[in-house]
Design an enzyme around this catalytic site. Structure first.
Site, short mmCIF file in Angstrom:
data_model
loop_
_atom_site.label_atom_id
_atom_site.label_comp_id
_atom_site.label_asym_id
_atom_site.label_seq_id
_atom_site.Cartn_x
_atom_site.Cartn_y
_atom_site.Cartn_z
N ASP A 30 -11.93 -12.55 6.61
CA ASP A 30 -12.09 -12.43 5.16
C ASP A 30 -13.26 -13.29 4.74
O ASP A 30 -13.54 -14.32 5.38
CB ASP A 30 -10.81 -12.88 4.44
CG ASP A 30 -10.69 -12.29 3.06
OD1 ASP A 30 -9.78 -11.48 2.83
OD2 ASP A 30 -11.54 -12.62 2.18
N CYS A 258 0.54 0.16 -6.32
CA CYS A 258 0.14 1.42 -5.68
C CYS A 258 0.34 2.67 -6.54
O CYS A 258 -0.63 3.38 -6.80
CB CYS A 258 0.90 1.59 -4.37
SG CYS A 258 0.39 0.41 -3.13
C1 UDX Z 1 4.88 1.97 -2.53
C2 UDX Z 1 5.31 2.97 -1.42
O1 UDX Z 1 6.74 3.04 -1.38
C3 UDX Z 1 4.76 2.54 -0.07
O2 UDX Z 1 5.09 3.51 0.93
C4 UDX Z 1 3.23 2.42 -0.17
O3 UDX Z 1 2.69 1.96 1.06
C5 UDX Z 1 2.86 1.46 -1.31
O4 UDX Z 1 3.46 1.89 -2.54
P1 UDX Z 1 5.66 -0.45 -3.36
O5 UDX Z 1 4.71 -0.24 -4.50
O6 UDX Z 1 5.63 -1.74 -2.62
O7 UDX Z 1 5.47 0.71 -2.24
O8 UDX Z 1 7.15 -0.33 -3.94
P2 UDX Z 1 8.29 0.77 -4.07
O9 UDX Z 1 9.54 0.18 -3.56
O10 UDX Z 1 7.91 2.08 -3.49
O11 UDX Z 1 8.44 0.90 -5.66
C6 UDX Z 1 7.37 1.35 -6.49
C7 UDX Z 1 7.84 1.44 -7.93
O12 UDX Z 1 8.74 2.53 -8.09
C8 UDX Z 1 8.57 0.20 -8.44
O13 UDX Z 1 8.21 0.00 -9.78
C9 UDX Z 1 10.03 0.59 -8.34
O14 UDX Z 1 10.87 -0.11 -9.23
C10 UDX Z 1 9.95 2.07 -8.70
N1 UDX Z 1 11.07 2.85 -8.15
C11 UDX Z 1 11.21 2.95 -6.81
C12 UDX Z 1 11.96 3.48 -9.01
O15 UDX Z 1 11.83 3.39 -10.24
N2 UDX Z 1 12.99 4.21 -8.47
C13 UDX Z 1 13.16 4.35 -7.13
O16 UDX Z 1 14.11 5.04 -6.73
C14 UDX Z 1 12.25 3.70 -6.27
#
Ligand code: UDX
Length: 429
Positions: A30, A258
């Site tokens: 980095d 993401c």
């Molecule tokens: C996500 C993807 O899951 C992962 O595969 C990718 O590499 C990066 O983006 P992340 O952002 O870490 O991962 O969290 P995740 O657990 O997927 O939740 C994302 C958002 O969706 C959160 O705000 C969470 O609260 C919301 N969510 C998730 C819901 O509202 N309902 C669900 O059933 C699942």
């Protein structure tokens, strides 16, 4: 294998530590000296379960080292992974400036026969530009590949050590064999494809999941209007193998680093190639407006937030992380303050991270019951384990009227709340 991991952000640190744990020789690279200094001491600049331990262990074995020197990091590496940030440009497309800058820096030091993997989330077609930049800066032979990352924050180490699948986008049998060998200890489920397909897998997976969450949120709104319970509906339709019961828990909408970005990005990408972007625009629009719409409903229910004290539980974007990017509290708390409420807030890990992002009049407390004391409304925003087994009678004794418990993650049910003397509001029920 000898691997260079460029970029020590979330994905970069987790990936470096996991491949080092498997016995590879990994150099984390980095340009940020402060970050590299911290990582050398085993200090992770964010909270992620198991990561700090893994970082210490792999540095002790000598399998993981860190550097800011491109020549030192790249010259012996068989595999170079680019994992730098891809922030959104003003038009919503992924800004690839860091990917291209890293490419320019690595190219002159590349070892003959190296495989360069773009692991950052990028639109299909990016590899061609990366290849051009490398070619302009070196005469050695190299290959390009795409191996997208599907880890989730909060379970990143587990997700990387035991992924559902490894998606490997390659252009030659040689690169395929090397990368299958590299991923074999992680999973036997390796899916080989073209690099463009691998990049589309990442966009498609994240956008499908964001769409799925938006879909169930829309259905949950219909449930509220007609007396159905979304949790029962999910159980009922989830038994259909084509649908499945997981990963569509309703709430205030998706957040994090993401999904919000990836939905905007795919819309901008579709537009840039003259394809229809309307589905993605709609998903983004529904998700962006969701909190404001639900808050207006809660305001009515509670007889107006003005003059009331509201306890907010959960300040990160989801449990087991202190990442506050697109966290629901960033919209909920200013909304409450604008509508005349006094806000007390708590979180197991993210208080210090959220403080600079919210108005100074928010009162932060470490203890959940101290936070609830004197509040007439509790809003549970994040399903941290700590908030799943609260003592409801104690909460009743600490709250003042009307004693509303708004559960945006459906962790409780109305009957146990009512037994404890609290008024309950879930999502879609
Ligand atoms: C996500 C993807 O899951 C992962 O595969 C990718 O590499 C990066 O983006 P992340 O952002 O870490 O991962 O969290 P995740 O657990 O997927 O939740 C994302 C958002 O969706 C959160 O705000 C969470 O609260 C919301 N969510 C998730 C819901 O509202 N309902 C669900 O059933 C699942």
């Amino acid at each position: 294998m000898k691997i260079a991991c460029i970029g020590t952000g979330f994905v970069g640190v987790v990936t470096s530590a996991v491949f080092a744990k498997l016995g590879n020789q990994v150099v984390g690279l980095d340009i940020d000296e402060k970050k590299i200094d911290l990582l050398r001491q085993g200090i992770v600049p964010f909270f992620e379960p198991q990561l700090s331990e893994l970082l210490v262990e792999t540095q002790k074995t000598g399998n993981l080292t860190f550097t800011t020197d491109y020549s030192q990091g790249i010259k012996d590496s068989d595999i170079v992974m680019i994992m730098v940030g891809t922030p959104s440009a003003p038009d919503g497309q992924a800004d690839l400036k860091y990917v291209f800058a890293a490419t320019e820096s690595l190219a002159p030091h590349l070892k003959d026969g190296a495989i360069v993997i773009v692991k950052s989330t990028v639109p299909p077609g990016t590899n061609a530009k990366v290849r051009e930049i490398i070619k302009a800066n070196t005469s050695v032979n190299f290959e390009m590949a795409s191996v997208p990352e599907f880890l989730k924050e909060g379970t990143a180490v587990e997700d990387t050590l035991r992924p559902d699948r490894a998606v490997i986008g390659v252009e030659s049998d040689r690169a395929r064999d090397i990368l299958v060998e590299l991923h074999k200890p992680l999973t036997s489920n390796v899916v080989i494809m073209k690099p463009e397909s691998a990049q589309m897998c990442k966009y498609a997976a994240n956008n499908y999941l964001a769409t799925r969450i938006t879909f169930i949120n829309q259905i949950s709104d219909l449930c509220e209007a007609n007396g159905a319970d979304i949790q029962e509906v999910i159980k009922g339709i989830g038994q259909d193998k084509r649908i499945g019961a997981h990963y569509w828990y309703p709430g205030l909408g998706y957040g994090g680093s993401c999904f919000p970005k990836d939905v905007k990005e795919i819309a901008a990408y579709a537009k840039s190639i003259n394809e229809n972007e309307s589905l993605f625009i709609k998903i983004d629009d529904l998700n962006s407006k969701r909190i404001g719409r639900l808050m207006a409903g809660y305001d009515k229910l509670a007889g107006g937030f003005a003059g009331k004290t509201v306890a907010v539980l959960g300040l990160s974007f989801k449990p087991n992380t202190n990442d506050t990017r697109v966290a629901p509290c960033l919209e909920v708390i200013p909304w409450l303050l604008d509508h005349g409420a006094t806000v007390k807030a708590t979180d197991p890990k993210a208080i210090e991270e959220i403080k600079p992002l919210l108005p100074t009049k928010v009162q932060y407390l470490n203890d959940v019951y101290e936070t609830i004391k004197g509040a007439s409304v509790v809003i549970l925003l994040v399903e941290w384990d700590e908030y799943k087994t609260l003592d409801l009678s104690k909460i009743n004794s600490l709250m003042s009227e009307p004693k509303y418990f708004i559960d945006t993650r459906n962790q409780y049910n109305a009957s146990s709340m009512e037994t404890a003397g609290l008024k309950y509001k879930g999502v879609g029920r």
